[in-house]
Enzyme design. Structure first.
Site, mmCIF file in Angstrom:
data_model
loop_
_atom_site.group_PDB
_atom_site.id
_atom_site.type_symbol
_atom_site.label_atom_id
_atom_site.label_comp_id
_atom_site.label_asym_id
_atom_site.label_seq_id
_atom_site.Cartn_x
_atom_site.Cartn_y
_atom_site.Cartn_z
ATOM 1 C CG LEU A 52 -12.761 6.352 -4.441
ATOM 2 C CD1 LEU A 52 -11.792 7.356 -4.259
ATOM 3 C CD2 LEU A 52 -13.094 5.743 -5.918
ATOM 4 N N GLY A 56 -9.613 -1.413 7.586
ATOM 5 C CA GLY A 56 -9.787 -1.590 9.039
ATOM 6 C C GLY A 56 -10.252 -0.329 9.880
ATOM 7 C CG ASP A 189 1.004 -0.190 5.086
ATOM 8 O OD1 ASP A 189 1.608 -1.221 4.693
ATOM 9 O OD2 ASP A 189 -0.125 0.130 5.147
#
Length: 234
Positions: A52, A56, A189
């Site tokens: 999916l 990193g 994030d």
């Protein structure tokens, strides 16, 4: 007699040579050599399917929990540039022995991420983590499988949100952020890439995902000395 596609995990008639839903031939290879092969079984219960997403530090697979008979998602700790996988093998191998400590610290943090997220599995706007484990010389965690698309993808197809829908979306994410901040966690994030819009939006609940950049404690030591920033959203 029906069989299940190893890629999209749909059932179809055994008489077909290929899956009528996705065109995959069972026994076929993964899209990339370093992905787990579709059909791989983890923990004697999780059947790995298509990928999916890949970032990193990890690979996210669509999978099926054969014990619970439901579709789930599995994230694998796979720090690119640090490890590799021999085609046809499940085990992860370090590219350099002198980076063992870095890898082990990253794997520990990955599991900390899973166990932190699991604390919020009852929150309607935070993705639920169900289980975590170690196998193949790496680590994994199991999440609920989310139908839908990211907010960034959604806005490409729907250039405008109604005021009510926009306010509800923002308040839902704010409630999720308030909850994790109350536990001493900074997500670091939050952006449209990490907000999942369900197919039945706006009635369905939006979900905040990906705690990979989170800081779990104000006293946490960041061994990589990173400054986590998302351009445009920090």
């Amino acid at each position: 007699m029906e069989i299940r596609c190893n890629h999209c995990l749909q059932e179809y008639d055994r008489g077909y040579n290929t899956c009528p839903y996705c065109g995959f031939v069972n026994g076929g290879e993964a899209a990339e050599l370093f992905y787990l092969k579709p059909g791989t079984i983890l923990q004697e219960r999780y059947a790995v399917g298509q990928v999916l997403g890949f970032g990193g530090f990890g690979i996210i697979y669509k999978a099926r929990d054969n014990a619970e008979k439901r579709i789930i998602a599995i994230k694998e700790y796979y720090p690119s540039g640090l490890v590799t996988r021999i085609p046809g093998k499940n085990e992860v191998k370090l590219l350099s022995d002198n980076r063992t400590e870095e890898y082990q610290e990253g794997r520990k943090r990955f599991l900390d991420e899973a166990r932190t997220m699991a604390r919020f599995k009852n929150h309607p706007n935070i993705v639920s983590v169900i289980n975590d484990f170690q196998e193949n010389d790496t680590a994994y965690y199991v999440m609920e499988y989310l139908e839908g698309m990211s907010l960034s993808e959604y806005l490409k197809e729907n250039t405008k949100l109604s005021v009510d829908s926009g306010v509800d979306l923002i308040l839902s994410i704010c409630d999720a952020v308030k909850t994790i901040h109350g536990a001493g966690i900074l997500h670091r994030d939050i952006s449209p890439d990490n907000i999942i819009i369900p197919p039945d939006f706006p009635s369905g609940a939006v979900k905040l995902i990906d705690f990979g950049a989170a800081r779990f404690s104000p006293f946490e030591k960041d061994t990589l000395n990173r400054q986590i920033m998302k351009p445009g959203y920090s």
